[in-house]
Design a protein around this motif. Structure first.
Motif, short mmCIF file in Angstrom:
data_model
loop_
_atom_site.label_atom_id
_atom_site.label_comp_id
_atom_site.label_asym_id
_atom_site.label_seq_id
_atom_site.Cartn_x
_atom_site.Cartn_y
_atom_site.Cartn_z
N TRP A 9 11.49 -10.72 6.62
CA TRP A 9 10.50 -9.87 5.98
C TRP A 9 10.93 -8.40 6.03
N SER A 69 2.53 -4.81 7.38
CA SER A 69 3.14 -6.04 7.90
C SER A 69 3.61 -5.85 9.34
N LEU A 72 0.66 -5.61 11.76
CA LEU A 72 0.04 -6.90 12.06
C LEU A 72 0.91 -7.75 12.98
N LYS A 125 -0.85 -11.97 -7.53
CA LYS A 125 -0.49 -12.83 -6.40
C LYS A 125 -1.44 -12.59 -5.22
N LEU A 126 -1.70 -11.31 -4.97
CA LEU A 126 -2.58 -10.95 -3.86
C LEU A 126 -4.01 -11.42 -4.14
N TYR A 129 -4.69 -15.11 -3.27
CA TYR A 129 -4.95 -15.41 -1.87
C TYR A 129 -6.24 -14.75 -1.39
N ALA A 267 -5.49 -13.53 12.83
CA ALA A 267 -5.30 -13.18 11.42
C ALA A 267 -3.88 -13.50 10.96
N THR A 268 -2.95 -13.47 11.90
CA THR A 268 -1.56 -13.78 11.54
C THR A 268 -1.00 -14.76 12.56
N GLY A 269 0.10 -15.35 12.20
CA GLY A 269 0.74 -16.31 13.10
C GLY A 269 1.76 -15.70 14.02
N CYS B 5 -2.03 -17.04 6.79
CA CYS B 5 -1.48 -15.96 7.62
C CYS B 5 -1.34 -14.72 6.75
N LEU B 6 -1.94 -13.63 7.18
CA LEU B 6 -1.95 -12.41 6.36
C LEU B 6 -0.54 -11.85 6.15
N ASP B 7 0.29 -11.99 7.18
CA ASP B 7 1.67 -11.51 7.05
C ASP B 7 2.40 -12.27 5.95
N HIS B 8 2.20 -13.57 5.91
CA HIS B 8 2.83 -14.38 4.87
C HIS B 8 2.33 -13.99 3.49
N VAL B 9 1.04 -13.69 3.39
CA VAL B 9 0.48 -13.29 2.10
C VAL B 9 1.12 -11.99 1.62
N ILE B 10 1.26 -11.03 2.53
CA ILE B 10 1.90 -9.75 2.17
C ILE B 10 3.34 -10.00 1.73
N ASN B 11 4.04 -10.85 2.48
CA ASN B 11 5.43 -11.15 2.13
C ASN B 11 5.53 -11.81 0.76
N LEU B 12 4.63 -12.74 0.47
CA LEU B 12 4.64 -13.41 -0.83
C LEU B 12 4.37 -12.42 -1.96
#
Lengths: 352, 63
Positions: A9, A69, A72, A125-126, A129, A267-269, B5-12
């Motif tokens: 990333w 990113s 987070l 895209k955003l 989701y 919220a994140t993995g 996962c919010l990080d994955h969404v941002i990355n996508l």
């Protein structure tokens, strides 16, 4: 120079910013080497002024996404109540980008139109989701159970007016169905394993006066914990919600359980994967038969020690060589009990 | 209930942006398989990023 990798990333942003940082060196190097190393065809890598402008524009566009990113991923407890706010920040960034690209001085540039199209694709895209956040109730519940905000976020312009009542009502129903109705079976959160203090109010249940008050409250329709929590003013001081609920669990014992269940969702993995890595360093090939409770408690204690910046000190007592076997055994037993009590105390006192 | 996962969404989202300007190759292994590549009017971004990647790969480029 950094290289962008699809599986890493923000690697494109890092590559572009490094190129911007080394711009003068790159230009000078290409200029010097074009003649000296013709076989390398370095003239193909010469970057024009317009192309540098494109690189700088791309870094400007990608910067807010990279910052969010990284933020987070850094935090060990990415809070689920921040998701709605994070989406709002991202959409605001996209709006700013589109406004910037629509300016007359940028609009004339040939690549501005392709950028605008790409930004619109990013928005779509955003949005795809973001629409998925409507159904999982954990997002809205977390926002409501955050004491310094409650329903404040849903009163903003970014939310349609009906969402405030909808989310509030649904959260209340979940509290009534799953937490308030289980009150008689569950032990309130504020009770600990510590010895109860003798309280002068311990005879309330038998007091005729308070029984009469309880009957009057039922007839009057007294608000439940959820209603009381919402009607209370929002917390003015910025405070970690975990700390706030720890202090106020005695006032809203059952709602505190709902808070604990809701905020257990990350919220994140990134934080979860970090914990997996830590567990891998505990469950080594030579310790492959550890009980799961041991693993989890070891991770919690180590995390607590790191937070408190302490070290486990092991003191070896040489003792008297003339001790009898019985005395030695008693001393070993006492020491083992002491260590066990210390361990239990540390586990009980670990943070939520 | 699936929590993205919010990080994955941002990355996508960022990957979609880079694909749209042809900076990265369109991949078929998108989460839902609906890769969208917009025909860009100019290939300038792709060309610029190719140059930067080439510079990053130059082994003797010690700066």
């Amino acid at each position: 120079m950094r290289y962008d990798v699809p599986t890493r990333w923000n690697s494109a942003y890092l590559m572009l910013t490094r190129a911007c940082y080394l711009r003068r060196s790159i230009d000078q190097y290409i200029h010097d080497q074009v003649e000296e190393a013709k076989h390398l065809n370095l003239s193909n890598y010469k970057i024009s002024k317009a192309e540098w402008e494109q690189i700088e524009t791309l870094t400007t566009i990608l910067l807010p996404f990279k910052n969010l990113s990284v933020k987070l991923q850094k935090t060990s407890r990415p809070r689920i109540d921040h998701v709605f706010w994070a989406y709002e920040v991202l959409f605001n960034n996209i709006d700013d980008l589109q406004a910037m690209l629509a300016r007359p001085r940028n609009h004339k540039k040939t690549w501005a139109k392709s950028l605008a199209t790409a930004v619109e694709q990013m928005r779509l895209k955003l949005s795809k989701y973001y629409q998925k956040t409507e159904h999982p109730f954990v997002y809205s519940d977390a926002v409501i159970l955050e004491p310094s905000g409650k329903l404040l976020l849903f009163e903003q312009d970014s939310f349609e007016p009906h969402y405030k009542g909808k989310y509030s009502q649904e959260c209340r129903e979940r509290y009534v169905n799953y937490y308030e109705s289980m009150a008689s079976e569950l032990r309130p959160l504020e009770e600990t394993r510590k010895r109860k203090r003798v309280d002068e109010d311990s005879d309330d249940e038998n007091d005729e006066y308070y029984r009469a008050l309880a009957r009057a409250k039922e007839l009057r329709g007294v608000q439940n914990e959820f209603d009381l929590y919402l009607s209370a003013p929002i917390a003015l001081k910025k405070k970690d919600p975990l700390g706030w609920w720890k202090i106020n669990a005695s006032s809203y014992p059952h709602l505190a359980r709902m808070f604990r269940d809701t905020f257990a969702v990350p919220a994140t993995g990134a934080g979860v994967e970090r914990e997996f890595s830590k567990s891998g360093r505990i469950v080594t090939p030579t310790r492959a038969r550890l009980n799961h409770t041991t693993v989890s408690e070891t991770m919690m204690v180590k995390g607590m020690l790191v937070r408190r910046m302490q070290e486990l000190k092991h003191q070896v007592d040489d003792g008297d060589v003339s001790e009898t076997d019985d005395e030695a055994e008693q001393e070993e037993t006492a020491e083992a009990e002491h260590v066990l009590n210390l361990w239990q105390t540390l586990v009980d006192s670990h943070d939520v | 209930m699936h929590i993205n996962c919010l990080d994955h969404v941002i990355n996508l989202a960022v990957q979609q942006f880079l694909r749209s300007i042809r900076v990265v190759k369109a991949k078929d292994d998108d989460e839902d398989g609906d890769v969208e590549v917009i025909e860009s009017e100019s290939e300038s971004f792709a060309g610029t990023l190719t140059k930067v990647r080439g510079l990053a790969k130059v082994r003797f480029l010690v700066l």
